[in-house]
Design an enzyme around this catalytic site. Sequence first.
Site, short mmCIF file in Angstrom:
data_model
loop_
_atom_site.label_atom_id
_atom_site.label_comp_id
_atom_site.label_asym_id
_atom_site.label_seq_id
_atom_site.Cartn_x
_atom_site.Cartn_y
_atom_site.Cartn_z
CE1 TYR A 1 30.94 40.90 43.96
CE2 TYR A 1 28.60 41.53 43.68
CZ TYR A 1 29.74 40.63 43.33
OH TYR A 1 29.48 39.65 42.43
CE LYS B 1 31.06 41.01 40.02
NZ LYS B 1 31.97 40.46 39.11
P1 NAI Z 1 32.86 31.86 43.24
O1 NAI Z 1 33.41 31.90 44.88
O2 NAI Z 1 32.48 30.24 43.38
O3 NAI Z 1 33.89 31.43 42.22
C1 NAI Z 1 34.73 32.64 42.19
C2 NAI Z 1 36.14 32.18 41.61
O4 NAI Z 1 37.17 33.26 41.49
C3 NAI Z 1 36.66 31.41 43.00
O5 NAI Z 1 36.97 30.22 42.35
C4 NAI Z 1 38.06 32.12 43.26
O6 NAI Z 1 39.18 31.22 43.85
C5 NAI Z 1 38.31 32.75 41.77
N1 NAI Z 1 39.16 33.94 42.03
C6 NAI Z 1 38.86 34.99 42.90
N2 NAI Z 1 40.00 35.90 42.78
C7 NAI Z 1 40.65 35.59 41.84
C8 NAI Z 1 41.96 36.15 41.24
N3 NAI Z 1 42.26 37.01 41.73
N4 NAI Z 1 42.46 35.25 40.09
C9 NAI Z 1 41.77 34.33 39.86
N5 NAI Z 1 40.68 33.66 40.46
C10 NAI Z 1 40.17 34.28 41.45
O7 NAI Z 1 31.91 32.48 43.05
P2 NAI Z 1 30.77 32.65 41.74
O8 NAI Z 1 29.35 33.06 42.36
O9 NAI Z 1 30.76 31.49 41.07
O10 NAI Z 1 31.28 33.84 40.90
C11 NAI Z 1 31.78 33.97 39.81
C12 NAI Z 1 31.41 35.52 39.25
O11 NAI Z 1 30.17 35.93 39.16
C13 NAI Z 1 32.05 36.40 40.29
O12 NAI Z 1 32.84 37.47 39.25
C14 NAI Z 1 31.00 37.13 40.97
O13 NAI Z 1 31.24 38.21 41.59
C15 NAI Z 1 30.00 37.01 39.96
N6 NAI Z 1 28.50 37.12 40.15
C16 NAI Z 1 28.03 36.05 40.94
C17 NAI Z 1 26.75 35.94 41.18
C18 NAI Z 1 25.97 34.84 42.14
O14 NAI Z 1 24.90 35.04 42.22
N7 NAI Z 1 26.67 33.86 42.25
C19 NAI Z 1 25.66 37.46 41.20
C20 NAI Z 1 26.57 38.05 40.17
C21 NAI Z 1 27.72 38.35 40.11
#
Ligand code: NAI
Length: 314
Positions: free
Chosen positions: A168, A172
């Site tokens: 990951y 990132k």
């Molecule tokens: P989350 O799991 O709630 O949201 C991610 C969304 O992306 C999900 O709804 C999922 O269905 C969708 N998704 C996954 N693969 C996909 C694809 N191939 N095509 C279209 N949609 C897809 O998680 P969260 O935390 O809201 O994450 C949002 C972003 O923030 C991600 O990129 C994550 O890596 C990043 N992030 C989150 C952090 C945190 O503390 N929550 C920290 C650093 C980065």
Amino acid sequence: MTQARIEFTNQTVIVTGAGSGLGRTYALEIARRGGNVVVNDLGGSVAGQGASPDSANAVVEEIRRAGGKAVANGDDVASPAGARRIVECALDSFGRLDAVINNAGNMRAGTFETLTFDDLNSLLAVHVGGAFNVTQAAWPHLVARGGGRVVFTSSGAGIFGVENLSAYGAAKGAVAGLMHVLALEGARHGILCNAILPNAGTRMTSIFKPGALGENPWAAKLGSTFAPEFTTALTLYLASTACHDSHGIYSAVGGRVARAFIGVANGWQGSREVPPTVEDIAAHWQAIRDDSKGYAIPASLADENRVVVEALGL
Ligand code: NAI
């Protein structure tokens, strides 16, 4: 002093992965501020398996019930054809595209010994491939409009490091690299590119057991500021026309929002006639590592060359 409200009226924003977590909050807030939103979400598991239109549809329903404008899209950002359909969806539904928020992401965690090449490829495909594909599909339309905003979602895992997220973190870190280059290429087209480092309690982070990411005694003290809404305003600002800066990385932790940057210490200047020996490096190791005597934050590869040229007085 009254602040002018930042609106998205008549603007169209693509938010990938907007069916849950951070992306959902972005979609709701952009719609509240008058913007048209493409709510993209593949709807699979946290690991990135399966697909379902339900989460994207639910967010669109929520926006429409509140009087906002949104359309759902269930394409996979990891597919170039899927990314093109996401952009077509924006243009067909709303006739224009102003900003892209690359937010979609999956997660595979485990010690380095247990993660597989498939885990790495899955994360690279969604985080790096997804941001590459959707931005590339959007690019000519942003160029034709005379500019736009692209927000990339990097992570402290890739910029600072965290245990048990090697694949990951690699993905990132690469997202930040993509932003650095596209910020330079976008400048002549008026396309501003920035990245965020969120810290939010979401579906993705809920899979971690306490201690799974190494010792972090500080997180518990930050409490409710892990709500995704503490990151929403930063992302919206970067996606709005109120933002005029490009090529930045911005971190949101505990209610504090701050620029993160990659700096180069003043270091040790060796001879320019003879290459240094290994012993020279050892002898000057403290000076090479010392960041207390000043540092530069290069705006590009060429700009780092400039820093050295100027320090030498050439
Ligand atoms: P989350 O799991 O709630 O949201 C991610 C969304 O992306 C999900 O709804 C999922 O269905 C969708 N998704 C996954 N693969 C996909 C694809 N191939 N095509 C279209 N949609 C897809 O998680 P969260 O935390 O809201 O994450 C949002 C972003 O923030 C991600 O990129 C994550 O890596 C990043 N992030 C989150 C952090 C945190 O503390 N929550 C920290 C650093 C980065």
